[in-house]
Design a protein around this motif. Sequence first.
Motif, PDB file in Angstrom:
ATOM      1  N   ARG A  65      30.993  14.113   7.148  1.00 12.94           N
ATOM      2  CA  ARG A  65      32.110  13.601   7.688  1.00 12.94           C
ATOM      3  C   ARG A  65      31.607  12.412   8.600  1.00 12.94           C
ATOM      4  O   ARG A  65      31.593  11.295   9.109  1.00 12.94           O
ATOM      5  CB  ARG A  65      32.476  14.802   8.250  1.00 12.94           C
ATOM      6  N   ASP A  66      29.996  12.316   9.409  1.00 13.68           N
ATOM      7  CA  ASP A  66      29.903  11.787  10.040  1.00 13.68           C
ATOM      8  C   ASP A  66      28.911  11.251   9.546  1.00 13.68           C
ATOM      9  O   ASP A  66      27.694  12.116  10.796  1.00 13.68           O
ATOM     10  CB  ASP A  66      30.179  12.130  11.685  1.00 13.68           C
ATOM     11  N   ARG A  67      28.007  10.516   9.000  1.00 11.61           N
ATOM     12  CA  ARG A  67      26.962   9.729   8.668  1.00 11.61           C
ATOM     13  C   ARG A  67      25.657   9.781   9.626  1.00 11.61           C
ATOM     14  O   ARG A  67      24.574   9.876   9.301  1.00 11.61           O
ATOM     15  CB  ARG A  67      26.385   8.551   7.728  1.00 11.61           C
ATOM     16  N   ARG A  68      26.461   8.958  11.244  1.00 10.87           N
ATOM     17  CA  ARG A  68      25.474   9.092  12.796  1.00 10.87           C
ATOM     18  C   ARG A  68      25.361  10.368  13.200  1.00 10.87           C
ATOM     19  O   ARG A  68      24.120  10.432  13.198  1.00 10.87           O
ATOM     20  CB  ARG A  68      26.616   8.363  13.273  1.00 10.87           C
ATOM     21  N   SER A  69      25.950  11.727  12.740  1.00 11.02           N
ATOM     22  CA  SER A  69      25.102  12.742  12.807  1.00 11.02           C
ATOM     23  C   SER A  69      24.249  13.778  12.094  1.00 11.02           C
ATOM     24  O   SER A  69      24.642  13.870  11.554  1.00 11.02           O
ATOM     25  CB  SER A  69      26.272  13.844  13.480  1.00 11.02           C
ATOM     26  N   GLN A  70      23.594  15.121  11.981  1.00  9.87           N
ATOM     27  CA  GLN A  70      23.450  15.651  11.943  1.00  9.87           C
ATOM     28  C   GLN A  70      23.924  17.317  11.965  1.00  9.87           C
ATOM     29  O   GLN A  70      24.169  17.834  13.373  1.00  9.87           O
ATOM     30  CB  GLN A  70      21.408  16.493  12.417  1.00  9.87           C
ATOM     31  N   VAL A  71      24.468  17.954  10.732  1.00 15.94           N
ATOM     32  CA  VAL A  71      24.274  19.707  11.268  1.00 15.94           C
ATOM     33  C   VAL A  71      23.436  20.480  11.321  1.00 15.94           C
ATOM     34  O   VAL A  71      22.496  20.373   9.726  1.00 15.94           O
ATOM     35  CB  VAL A  71      26.052  19.766  10.054  1.00 15.94           C
TER      36      VAL A  71
END
Length: 166
Positions: A104-110
Motif C-alpha cells: 500500500r505504501d512503498r515507502r514503508s515496511q511491514v
Amino acid sequence: MASKRLSRSDTTPAGRLDEARLHDVLGYQMAQATIVSNAVFAEQVGRPFDLRPVEYTVLTLIVENPGGSQARLARALAVTAPNITMWIDRLESRGLVRREQSARDRRSQVLHATQEGIALARAATQRILDAERQALAAHLSAAEHAILLELLHKVACARGERSGGG
C-alpha cells in the motif's frame, strides 16, 4: 512494648519484611508479581530459546498481527522507534521475522514472522502458560487466575485513557 506479630499477608513474599502501606500500592504488588513471572520466563523461555522478554513480546505480536508496522509496534509497547528497530533487527538476524515493502505504501515496511518464528513463539507461549499455571496453582484457583489476568488487562487499558489514545 510487645512486638507486633505480622501475618503472612502483611509481609513481603521473601525476606519477611513488613510491607506496611506498600501492601495497598498497585505498582509495588505488580513489581513483586513480576519477580515470579520473570523467573518463570527465564527458566522456560529465556535460557532455552535465548530470548529476552521484550524479544518474545515483539515476536509474538508480529506473529499475531502479520503485516503490521514497526511504528505500530513501538506505540503498542510504548518504546522508541530506535528500540523497536534494534529488537526487530535481532529477531530478523535469527531468521524469526522478515521485513517486506508495503504493497500500500512503498515507502514503508511491514513485518511478518517466518515459519521458524511462528513455531518458536507458539512453543514459548505454551511453555510460559503451563509453567505459570503450575507456579501459581498453590496460590490461585483457575478462576482467580482468569480474574487476575482480566483485571491486569483493565489496568493496562487505563494507559490509553491516561495518554490520550494509546
